[in-house]
Design an enzyme around this catalytic site. Structure first.
Site, PDB file in Angstrom:
ATOM      1  N   ASN A   9      -5.585 -28.598  59.619  1.00 26.87           N
ATOM      2  CA  ASN A   9      -4.877 -29.542  60.478  1.00 26.87           C
ATOM      3  C   ASN A   9      -3.364 -29.335  60.509  1.00 26.87           C
ATOM      4  O   ASN A   9      -2.654 -30.076  61.170  1.00 26.87           O
ATOM      5  CB  ASN A   9      -5.221 -30.992  60.082  1.00 26.87           C
ATOM      6  CG  ASN A   9      -4.782 -31.321  58.668  1.00 26.87           C
ATOM      7  OD1 ASN A   9      -4.616 -30.430  57.837  1.00 26.87           O
ATOM      8  ND2 ASN A   9      -4.613 -32.591  58.380  1.00 26.87           N
ATOM      9  N   CYS A  10      -2.858 -28.321  59.844  1.00 27.83           N
ATOM     10  CA  CYS A  10      -1.431 -27.998  59.841  1.00 27.83           C
ATOM     11  C   CYS A  10      -1.075 -27.346  61.183  1.00 27.83           C
ATOM     12  O   CYS A  10      -1.715 -26.378  61.601  1.00 27.83           O
ATOM     13  CB  CYS A  10      -1.126 -27.050  58.685  1.00 27.83           C
ATOM     14  SG  CYS A  10       0.538 -26.360  58.713  1.00 27.83           S
ATOM     15  N   ASP A  11      -0.049 -27.863  61.846  1.00 35.55           N
ATOM     16  CA  ASP A  11       0.351 -27.320  63.148  1.00 35.55           C
ATOM     17  C   ASP A  11       0.759 -25.853  63.073  1.00 35.55           C
ATOM     18  O   ASP A  11       0.448 -25.069  63.967  1.00 35.55           O
ATOM     19  CB  ASP A  11       1.489 -28.140  63.749  1.00 35.55           C
ATOM     20  CG  ASP A  11       1.041 -29.512  64.223  1.00 35.55           C
ATOM     21  OD1 ASP A  11      -0.171 -29.703  64.470  1.00 35.55           O
ATOM     22  OD2 ASP A  11       1.908 -30.407  64.346  1.00 35.55           O
ATOM     23  N   VAL A  13      -0.324 -23.618  60.916  1.00 33.72           N
ATOM     24  CA  VAL A  13      -1.563 -22.845  60.735  1.00 33.72           C
ATOM     25  C   VAL A  13      -2.302 -22.743  62.059  1.00 33.72           C
ATOM     26  O   VAL A  13      -2.817 -21.674  62.412  1.00 33.72           O
ATOM     27  CB  VAL A  13      -2.447 -23.470  59.634  1.00 33.72           C
ATOM     28  CG1 VAL A  13      -3.829 -22.839  59.611  1.00 33.72           C
ATOM     29  CG2 VAL A  13      -1.773 -23.319  58.270  1.00 33.72           C
ATOM     30  N   LYS A  14      -2.338 -23.813  62.812  1.00 30.38           N
ATOM     31  CA  LYS A  14      -2.990 -23.780  64.128  1.00 30.38           C
ATOM     32  C   LYS A  14      -2.333 -22.748  65.041  1.00 30.38           C
ATOM     33  O   LYS A  14      -3.022 -21.994  65.734  1.00 30.38           O
ATOM     34  CB  LYS A  14      -2.943 -25.161  64.789  1.00 30.38           C
ATOM     35  CG  LYS A  14      -3.859 -26.181  64.165  1.00 30.38           C
ATOM     36  CD  LYS A  14      -3.687 -27.529  64.863  1.00 30.38           C
ATOM     37  CE  LYS A  14      -4.486 -28.618  64.195  1.00 30.38           C
ATOM     38  NZ  LYS A  14      -4.250 -29.928  64.819  1.00 30.38           N
TER      39      LYS A  14
END
Length: 130
Positions: A9-11, A13-14
């Site tokens: 859910n880390c932006d 990482v996305k």
């Protein structure tokens, strides 16, 4: 194969995963929340990248820690203990490229540079086998 370590859910990482997908690069995702911090890898990351860089003091998890916990992080050993206990304090993503190099964080330029070097190394290795 490329291994990307982080939390889903880390932006950042996305964005990193989306970039790899857009480039058609195969990678394995290691989710700290489900799989934990890889004990054998953490010392390597801290040695190669610097424990103070791997520890994300700008993130929400760090800011939510009490002052005593923050003050207790004074060296690689105390930082590693906190990172194992609270994986969200690790800067994300940590990427192990298929040529063995590591990167921390995401930017399209950083990933393009690492992907190009990894591809060059892989091509050289294939040529050497012939």
């Amino acid at each position: 194969m490329i291994t990307l370590y982080g939390i889903p859910n880390c932006d950042t990482v996305k964005r990193a995963r989306a970039w790899l997908d857009e480039q058609g690069l195969a990678y394995q995702f290691h989710d700290y929340k489900k799989q934990g911090v890889p004990a054998a890898k953490l010392p390597q990351w801290m040695a190669e990248l610097g424990w103070d860089k791997v520890l994300n003091r700008a993130g929400t998890t760090w800011r939510k820690l009490d002052d005593g916990a923050k003050a207790g992080v004074t060296d690689a050993t105390s930082a590693a203990a906190l990172m194992v206990e609270q994986p969200s304090v690790i800067k994300r993503p940590v990427v192990e490229w298929n040529d063995g190099r590591l990167s921390l964080g995401f930017s399209p330029e950083l990933f393009a540079s690492h992907a190009a070097e990894a591809a060059k190394t892989a091509k050289t290795a294939k040529t050497a086998k012939r």
